[in-house]
Design an enzyme around this catalytic site. Structure first.
Site, PDB file in Angstrom:
ATOM      1  N   SER A  32       0.855  -1.149   0.029  1.00  0.00           N
ATOM      2  CA  SER A  32      -0.131   0.188   0.055  1.00  0.00           C
ATOM      3  C   SER A  32       0.788   1.290   0.084  1.00  0.00           C
ATOM      4  CB  SER A  32      -0.618   0.010   1.284  1.00  0.00           C
ATOM      5  OG  SER A  32      -1.433   1.375   1.397  1.00  0.00           O
ATOM      6  N   HIS A  33       0.624   2.193  -0.944  1.00  0.00           N
ATOM      7  CA  HIS A  33       1.524   3.340  -0.968  1.00  0.00           C
ATOM      8  C   HIS A  33       1.082   4.176   0.138  1.00  0.00           C
ATOM      9  CE1 HIS A  33       2.701   3.167  -5.260  1.00  0.00           C
ATOM     10  NE2 HIS A  33       2.052   2.361  -5.231  1.00  0.00           N
ATOM     11  N   GLU A 106      -3.180  -7.695  -7.649  1.00  0.00           N
ATOM     12  CA  GLU A 106      -1.886  -8.400  -7.762  1.00  0.00           C
ATOM     13  C   GLU A 106      -1.902  -9.695  -7.133  1.00  0.00           C
ATOM     14  OE1 GLU A 106       0.266  -5.359  -5.864  1.00  0.00           O
ATOM     15  OE2 GLU A 106       0.277  -4.025  -7.913  1.00  0.00           O
TER      16      GLU A 106
END
Length: 999
Positions: A32-33, A106
């Site tokens: 998670s950015h 992903e």
């Protein structure tokens, strides 16, 4: 014989590792950015450098999106390729990653295509709990993994705990604890034991030291060589700088596109952040793609801004009647006033109003806006003078007759009566003839068996509604406010308490908000016997806290404890229906709603302490002007065209008439003179640029029918004749004596060249003919017919310089013709054949270098015609219409393209960058049935659309162009500034922070 030193064979792990540094990735990092924007790069660097052989760039190739992706129009396809080429999957597990749609996507790919044995978990936040009896994670206590991993692992996977690193300043290989964790992660990637790998790292480090010492000695010698090479190096520096700038530009493009993708994903869930991400994309890489996306997002989003300032939840909001002023009340015991002008960022007015002890529960403006009433849990009502909203003042003493908290206040329409209601179960009326000394009117209104939550006056003031915790709504006759009397029986169609009631502007309907999660509409035609209308409105997940009607529109808003605002159309109050998707953005209960007096802005207030403003008409989007132009009532409008000065519009109808309209005032267009009619009707029309000459082709009715009856589509120009009309006096157009004849069959389309001296006509004989109209009283044919189409030619248009003519036909092709010598026209290049099915419309951009085509396949295609001998497609086909696209037209500046379809819509496309055109806003709707064509007025701010419903609609695009030209200013005003420094570091970790809006 020479004996050489033999190198021992390399181990398989070493060969695999070397391969992993080539075309494949040893691992793919998913994270998670927002949560791990700092830790993920540190992990990647550690894996690159741990046990790295000397003279090798990295020990392993590890994929991380921010570092590994280059500019690419297909974001997911690039990620998918990286996943396919990776040997291991490293998940930085956290609650944020568990909720991330990209991380979930992903993981889903990996689980489907790879072995769970190659799935590595690095815990950075949250919890992982394995249940040995179930042989799976305990999903009731595991917060760091998405549910999609349920049942994937057959035994407990070992994970590396890096939660401690979140607060660590040094996350590099210099930190022994972090170095040890890197060894844990790297061991399976190298396919070696941790001890062996650490030994290899120590060995490589010592070897590096030896090489460094050797290098120091060598550098002394090389220094002399370096001096001699400096001149050459300097000459190469400029080229290197150019390459670096190109690389940096590619990185900025990739970052901007990623931000746009994230903005699109967030637009429905968190419109404020989505718009801020779009702003950042524009600031990082300003261009047609990013600016178009920001314009489109602003048009699509209903969000207008957030007002913050209350210390705690906001419990009530109210708009002033005729001024862009909003009042809010909150848990902090204050009342605040705000300016909410459309052209400015909402800002506070004056200082907070204080005096209440405890929460302020309700606010209401008097009808003239000069008074504001506030009510609180201290059991008082206070009056404030707001004729100058920047300097409000308290009037008189607080009203203290209630014996418990006051939940609601409302002004009567005549301004001289105020109603207040509270948890003492009573409603009180106050005489405000002297607002500095209000007096009680009559006795308290009683009847509720518990507290009263809400009061509301009917628009004429003769009726008062009250709603209570006892689950009832009661109506009171206020013909004599000093002696109110109850009307009928209590309204009891909802389970539990009623939070709020609201009247429509005409007083015919009442809405009530229920604790049971429903909204009820009541017919008040006979207020003594109100009846519920239709079924309860459902959709909220939990109690409905507030309801509000727009002033002049059949629009109802509701809000509740689920944190959403919902819009409902009440055009048919017996069958109200939801509009669009719920408005989201509040983080908790939405306590109150209020519409501005014009109905264009909705305010919502929440427990999260924020007041959010929503645009409920989207004034920047194109809107229809005036009423549709009607007159061709039998069948559809088949064609239309503007004269050069926009003051004149011609339309052709299936009823066999041509009508001229004065559009100087587009909000009130008027018909000019009588319709042009003759036996041959009208299928298509075209003006010369100066508007003095009109060409029309006919549609012959079936034998024995009146000219006014509908002509079937397909019966165009049956007589094969083009007629010319003198329109210098548009109130009395006159036919010119000599019609143009020559087509063998029907005629489908006509178009004038830019100078007005050449006319092209197209027919079902597959030919296009050119005519010299320099003397319109004696037009003559030019050259031989242009042939090549197999079947009907549906559309023709000239390029702006008059040297190229485009034609489109039923054979699915577009053809270009060289008309620089109109007496000897010739084909340009090969036909354009990308459409599937008929091509029905073509249009040139103003510079002549772009051509748009549309047809049966439901797409619009753009072509580069700068070299007409070899035209090439531009970008991807524009799709969105549900069915055939019948017409396309460019705005005069070429930045906008309009398309019309048989799905009944008109769509707008931003073509500032024709290689990447983008849809703008929502489709324009209003026609009842197929939209046959679109045309821009010469100034570009007016768009006309014509349909089979027999009408022409005019659309004002000035707001759209203003938004496009000032998009960043509008966006920054809407979002109250750009990304904060913390948000920037989460979403754009690789670039230095930029204060986007300069706040």
């Amino acid at each position: 014989m020479t004996i050489g030193l033999l190198r021992p064979p390399r181990r398989r792990a070493e060969r695999w590792m070397e391969g992993a540094t080539g075309g494949a990735y040893a691992a793919f990092i998913s994270y998670s950015h927002a949560a791990d924007g700092r830790l993920a790069p540190a992990l990647q660097r550690g894996l690159h450098r741990f046990a790295r052989p000397f003279l090798r760039l990295r020990a392993l190739r590890v994929f991380r999106d921010e570092a590994s992706l280059s500019a690419n129009p297909g974001l997911w396809s690039s990620i998918e390729q990286a996943l396919s080429n990776s040997h291991f999957f490293i998940l930085l597990a956290s609650p944020e990653a568990a909720r991330s749609p990209w991380v979930g996507r992903e993981i889903a790919y990996w689980v489907q295509h790879k072995s769970p044995a190659t799935f590595l978990i690095v815990l950075t936040d949250g919890e992982l709990v394995w249940d040995n009896e179930l042989g799976d994670f305990d999903w009731s206590r595991t917060t760091a993994l998405p549910p999609s991993l349920r049942g994937v692992f057959t035994e407990e996977p070992r994970h590396i705990d890096l939660r401690w690193a979140r607060a660590e300043e040094d996350v590099s290989l210099h930190n022994p604890q972090f170095r040890n964790s890197i060894a844990d992660v790297a061991a399976p990637l190298h396919r070696r034991s941790k001890d062996e790998l650490i030994g290899e790292d120590v060995h490589q480090h010592r070897r590096t030291i030896r090489w460094v010492r050797f290098a120091v000695a060598t550098l002394t010698v090389l220094l002399l060589l370096a001096v001699s090479a400096s001149i050459f190096a300097f000459s190469q520096q400029r080229a290197a700088q150019e390459q670096q700038r190109a690389a940096e530009e590619q990185a900025r493009i990739a970052t901007a596109r990623q931000l746009l993708a994230q903005a699109e994903a967030l637009l429905g869930e968190d419109p404020r952040t989505a718009l801020r991400l779009s702003e950042a994309a524009v600031r990082i890489r300003s261009g047609p793609e990013t600016r178009s996306a920001l314009v489109s997002n602003l048009l699509t989003s209903r969000y207008r801004g957030t007002l913050t300032g209350h210390d705690g939840g906001v419990l009530a909001v109210a708009f002033a009647p005729d001024e862009p002023v909003l009042a809010s009340a909150g848990e902090d015991g204050t009342v605040r006033l705000w300016t909410t002008s459309h052209t400015a960022t909402p800002t506070p007015l004056g200082i907070p109003l204080t005096g209440h002890e405890g929460r302020v529960l309700s606010v209401a403006f008097a009808p003239d806006g000069s008074l504001l009433a506030s009510a609180g849990e201290d059991g008082t009502v206070r009056l404030w003078k707001t004729s100058d909203p920047a300097a409000p003042t308290l009037l008189g003493s607080p009203l203290t007759d209630h014996t418990d908290q006051v939940r609601s206040v409302a002004f009567a329409p005549d301004e001289f009566v105020l109603a207040s209601a509270g948890y003492d179960g009573a409603v009180r009326l106050w005489d405000l003839t002297d607002p500095a000394a209000p007096m009680l009117l009559g006795s308290p209104l009683t009847g509720h068996t518990d507290g009263v939550e809400s009061v509301a006056f009917a628009p004429d003031g003769s009726l008062l509604a009250s709603a209570g915790v006892d689950g009832t709504v009661r109506l009171w006759d206020l013909t004599d406010p000093a002696a109110p009397v109850p009307l009928g029986s209590p309204l009891t169609a909802q389970d539990g308490g009623i939070g709020e009631v609201a009247f429509t502007a005409d007083g015919s309907l009442l809405a009530s908000a229920g604790v049971d999660g429903t909204v009820r509409l009541w017919d008040l035609t006979d207020p003594a016997a109100p009846v519920p209308l239709g079924s309860p409105l459902t959709g909220h997940d939990g109690a409905v806290q507030s309801v509000a009607f727009a002033s002049d529109e059949p629009l109802l808003a509701s809000s509740g404890e689920d944190g959403t605002v919902r819009l409902w159309t009440t055009t048919d109050p017996a069958a109200p229906a939801p509009l669009s998707t719920p408005l989201t953005g509040h983080d908790d209960w939405v306590n109150a709603l209020a519409f501005a007096s014009d109905g264009n802005t909705l305010a919502s207030a929440g427990v999260d302490g924020a007041i959010r403003l929503w645009n409920t008409t989207d004034p920047a989007a194109p809107t229809p002007l005036g009423t549709p132009l009607t007159g061709s009532n039998f069948g559809g409008v088949l064609s239309m065209a503007f004269a050069s000065d926009r003051s004149l519009l011609g339309s052709a109808g299936a009823d066999g008439t041509v009508r001229l309209w004065d559009t100087r005032d587009p909000t009130a267009p008027t018909s000019l003179g009588s319709p042009i009619t003759d036996r041959n009707g009208a299928w298509d029309v075209a003006f010369t640029p100066d508007g003095s000459l009109l060409a029309s082709i006919g549609a012959v009715p079936a034998e024995g029918t009146d000219i006014g009856q509908q002509v079937p589509l397909g019966a165009a120009g049956e007589d094969g004749i083009v007629r010319l009309w003198d329109t210098r006096d548009p109130t009395a157009p006159t036919p010119l004596r000599t019609p143009l004849t020559g087509h063998d069959g029907y005629i489908r389309a006509v178009a004038f060249a830019p100078d007005g001296n050449i006319l092209a006509s197209a027919g079902d004989d597959g030919t296009v003919r050119l005519w010299n109209t320099s003397d319109p009283a004696a037009p003559t044919p030019l050259g031989s017919p242009l042939s090549g189409h197999d079947g009907w030619v549906q559309s023709v248009t000239f390029a702006p310089d008059g040297n190229i003519l485009a034609s489109a036909g039923d054979d699915g092709t577009v053809r270009l013709w060289n008309t620089s010598d109109p007496a000897a026209p010739a084909p340009w290049g090969s036909p354009l054949t990308d459409h599937e099915g008929r091509v029905l419309s073509v249009a040139f951009a103003p510079d002549g270098n772009i051509l748009a085509s549309a047809g049966d396949d439901g797409t619009v295609r753009l072509w580069n015609t700068s070299d007409p001998a070899a035209p090439t497609p531009l970008g991807s086909p524009l799709s969105g219409h549900d069915g055939t696209v019948l017409s396309v037209a460019f705005a005069p500046d070429g930045s906008l393209l309009a398309s019309a379809g048989d799905d009944g819509t008109v769509r707008l496309w931003n073509t500032s960058d024709p290689t990447a055109p983008m849809a703008l806003g929502s489709p324009l709707t209003g026609h009842d049935g197929t939209v046959t064509l679109v045309a821009f007025a010469p100034d570009g701010f007016l768009l006309g659309s014509a349909g089979e419903d027999g009408t022409v609609q005019l659309w004002n695009l000035s707001g759209l162009f203003e938004l496009r030209d000032h998009v960043m200013e509008r966006a920054c005003s809407t979002t109250d500034g750009g990304l904060s420094r913390g948000e920037w570091e989460s979403y754009v970790p690789g670039l230095e922070y930029v204060d986007i809006c300069g706040t």
